[in-house]
Design a protein around this motif. Structure first.
Motif, mmCIF file in Angstrom:
data_model
loop_
_atom_site.group_PDB
_atom_site.id
_atom_site.type_symbol
_atom_site.label_atom_id
_atom_site.label_comp_id
_atom_site.label_asym_id
_atom_site.label_seq_id
_atom_site.Cartn_x
_atom_site.Cartn_y
_atom_site.Cartn_z
ATOM 1 N N ILE A 201 -9.513 -50.034 63.949
ATOM 2 C CA ILE A 201 -9.390 -48.584 63.744
ATOM 3 C C ILE A 201 -9.692 -48.221 62.291
ATOM 4 O O ILE A 201 -10.414 -47.265 62.014
ATOM 5 C CB ILE A 201 -7.982 -48.089 64.151
ATOM 6 C CG1 ILE A 201 -7.785 -48.276 65.656
ATOM 7 C CG2 ILE A 201 -7.763 -46.645 63.740
ATOM 8 C CD1 ILE A 201 -6.371 -48.034 66.134
ATOM 9 N N LEU A 202 -9.161 -49.012 61.356
ATOM 10 C CA LEU A 202 -9.415 -48.735 59.941
ATOM 11 C C LEU A 202 -10.890 -48.970 59.611
ATOM 12 O O LEU A 202 -11.495 -48.180 58.885
ATOM 13 C CB LEU A 202 -8.538 -49.603 59.045
ATOM 14 C CG LEU A 202 -8.716 -49.227 57.570
ATOM 15 C CD1 LEU A 202 -7.435 -48.659 57.024
ATOM 16 C CD2 LEU A 202 -9.187 -50.398 56.780
ATOM 17 N N ARG A 203 -11.466 -50.049 60.158
ATOM 18 C CA ARG A 203 -12.889 -50.299 59.906
ATOM 19 C C ARG A 203 -13.748 -49.165 60.456
ATOM 20 O O ARG A 203 -14.715 -48.752 59.828
ATOM 21 C CB ARG A 203 -13.316 -51.639 60.512
ATOM 22 C CG ARG A 203 -12.826 -52.837 59.715
ATOM 23 C CD ARG A 203 -13.463 -54.133 60.178
ATOM 24 N NE ARG A 203 -13.133 -54.480 61.548
ATOM 25 C CZ ARG A 203 -12.042 -55.153 61.914
ATOM 26 N NH1 ARG A 203 -11.185 -55.554 60.994
ATOM 27 N NH2 ARG A 203 -11.826 -55.438 63.176
ATOM 28 N N ARG A 204 -13.365 -48.650 61.602
ATOM 29 C CA ARG A 204 -14.102 -47.527 62.194
ATOM 30 C C ARG A 204 -13.962 -46.276 61.319
ATOM 31 O O ARG A 204 -14.941 -45.568 61.078
ATOM 32 C CB ARG A 204 -13.571 -47.246 63.611
ATOM 33 C CG ARG A 204 -14.225 -46.101 64.299
ATOM 34 C CD ARG A 204 -15.609 -46.467 64.770
ATOM 35 N NE ARG A 204 -16.177 -45.328 65.474
ATOM 36 C CZ ARG A 204 -17.437 -45.047 65.482
ATOM 37 N NH1 ARG A 204 -18.286 -45.840 64.870
ATOM 38 N NH2 ARG A 204 -17.884 -44.002 66.113
ATOM 39 N N SER A 205 -12.777 -46.008 60.819
ATOM 40 C CA SER A 205 -12.567 -44.856 59.932
ATOM 41 C C SER A 205 -13.396 -44.995 58.656
ATOM 42 O O SER A 205 -13.990 -44.021 58.187
ATOM 43 C CB SER A 205 -11.094 -44.718 59.568
ATOM 44 O OG SER A 205 -10.334 -44.389 60.686
ATOM 45 N N ALA A 206 -13.424 -46.205 58.110
ATOM 46 C CA ALA A 206 -14.214 -46.447 56.895
ATOM 47 C C ALA A 206 -15.701 -46.249 57.189
ATOM 48 O O ALA A 206 -16.438 -45.686 56.369
ATOM 49 C CB ALA A 206 -13.954 -47.850 56.368
ATOM 50 N N PHE A 207 -16.144 -46.708 58.350
ATOM 51 C CA PHE A 207 -17.547 -46.540 58.744
ATOM 52 C C PHE A 207 -17.893 -45.056 58.875
ATOM 53 O O PHE A 207 -18.934 -44.601 58.383
ATOM 54 C CB PHE A 207 -17.816 -47.266 60.067
ATOM 55 C CG PHE A 207 -19.184 -47.034 60.617
ATOM 56 C CD1 PHE A 207 -20.278 -47.697 60.084
ATOM 57 C CD2 PHE A 207 -19.384 -46.136 61.653
ATOM 58 C CE1 PHE A 207 -21.552 -47.474 60.584
ATOM 59 C CE2 PHE A 207 -20.650 -45.903 62.161
ATOM 60 C CZ PHE A 207 -21.747 -46.574 61.623
ATOM 61 N N ILE A 208 -17.038 -44.293 59.538
ATOM 62 C CA ILE A 208 -17.281 -42.856 59.720
ATOM 63 C C ILE A 208 -17.335 -42.142 58.366
ATOM 64 O O ILE A 208 -18.220 -41.318 58.115
ATOM 65 C CB ILE A 208 -16.207 -42.234 60.637
ATOM 66 C CG1 ILE A 208 -16.399 -42.730 62.076
ATOM 67 C CG2 ILE A 208 -16.240 -40.710 60.575
ATOM 68 C CD1 ILE A 208 -15.259 -42.394 63.007
ATOM 69 N N LEU A 209 -16.394 -42.482 57.484
ATOM 70 C CA LEU A 209 -16.380 -41.867 56.154
ATOM 71 C C LEU A 209 -17.636 -42.260 55.369
ATOM 72 O O LEU A 209 -18.235 -41.427 54.686
ATOM 73 C CB LEU A 209 -15.119 -42.264 55.400
ATOM 74 C CG LEU A 209 -14.892 -41.608 54.044
ATOM 75 C CD1 LEU A 209 -14.951 -40.088 54.138
ATOM 76 C CD2 LEU A 209 -13.559 -42.048 53.472
ATOM 77 N N ASP A 210 -18.042 -43.507 55.494
ATOM 78 C CA ASP A 210 -19.254 -43.970 54.822
ATOM 79 C C ASP A 210 -20.480 -43.193 55.320
ATOM 80 O O ASP A 210 -21.346 -42.807 54.539
ATOM 81 C CB ASP A 210 -19.442 -45.469 55.056
ATOM 82 C CG ASP A 210 -20.567 -46.040 54.221
ATOM 83 O OD1 ASP A 210 -20.508 -45.885 52.987
ATOM 84 O OD2 ASP A 210 -21.495 -46.633 54.812
ATOM 85 N N ARG A 211 -20.541 -42.937 56.621
ATOM 86 C CA ARG A 211 -21.655 -42.149 57.187
ATOM 87 C C ARG A 211 -21.616 -40.719 56.654
ATOM 88 O O ARG A 211 -22.650 -40.130 56.357
ATOM 89 C CB ARG A 211 -21.607 -42.135 58.718
ATOM 90 C CG ARG A 211 -21.818 -43.460 59.364
ATOM 91 C CD ARG A 211 -23.259 -43.990 59.289
ATOM 92 N NE ARG A 211 -23.750 -44.352 57.990
ATOM 93 C CZ ARG A 211 -23.792 -45.586 57.460
ATOM 94 N NH1 ARG A 211 -23.365 -46.609 58.129
ATOM 95 N NH2 ARG A 211 -24.286 -45.802 56.270
ATOM 96 N N ARG A 212 -20.412 -40.166 56.519
ATOM 97 C CA ARG A 212 -20.291 -38.808 55.966
ATOM 98 C C ARG A 212 -20.831 -38.768 54.536
ATOM 99 O O ARG A 212 -21.480 -37.801 54.139
ATOM 100 C CB ARG A 212 -18.840 -38.349 55.973
ATOM 101 C CG ARG A 212 -18.329 -38.028 57.345
ATOM 102 C CD ARG A 212 -16.901 -37.541 57.278
ATOM 103 N NE ARG A 212 -16.847 -36.402 58.172
ATOM 104 C CZ ARG A 212 -15.922 -35.486 58.155
ATOM 105 N NH1 ARG A 212 -14.956 -35.535 57.279
ATOM 106 N NH2 ARG A 212 -15.942 -34.502 59.010
#
Length: 140
Positions: A40-51
């Motif tokens: 979940i944290l890796r996914r959140s970091a990925f989404i933020l990185d895409r933003r």
């Protein structure tokens, strides 16, 4: 109507946030790669990185995501810190306790500091934008 000083202040705050994007992306990668990181944290970091990639970072939602990731990473730093007795015969108390961070935790703490700086700068910029909009709406 926004005055030129307000516009200049807002542009300066946006510039400060933009200059921290590269270090923020590095921090997100390091935090996501940490061994205690969850999917979940890796996914959140990925989404933020895409933003950050697509320029969709100037929002309260982005700030909230970054602060959530930061909170989890700071808890890892706190859990990994060690309290050590520093012995010193010359000290009137014969020593003191000090919190020491092992090397891996120290590196994680450095990444947390970079992400915290991004969060603080983004929050200040969003707050400034809100104030300017409020003053504009009230006609002050």
């Amino acid at each position: 109507m926004i005055s030129s000083n307000d516009r200049s202040d807002l542009e300066q705050s946006l510039f400060q946030v933009q200059t921290q994007i590269a270090s923020t992306r590095t921090s997100l990668s390091a935090i996501a790669a940490y061994d205690r990181s969850t999917s979940i944290l890796r996914r959140s970091a990925f989404i933020l990185d895409r933003r950050l990639d697509f320029g969709d970072w100037y929002s309260r939602e982005c700030l909230s995501e970054a602060e959530t990731i930061l909170e989890v990473a700071k808890s890892w730093v706190a859990d990994g810190s060690e309290r050590c007795l520093i012995w010193d015969e010359g000290c009137p108390h014969e020593g003191w306790y000090e919190t020491v961070l092992p090397h891996e935790i120290k590196l994680l703490d450095d990444e947390c500091r970079a992400l915290a700086k991004f969060c603080a700068t983004l929050k200040a910029s969003l707050d400034l934008k809100s104030v300017i909009e409020m003053v504009s709406e009230l006609g002050l």
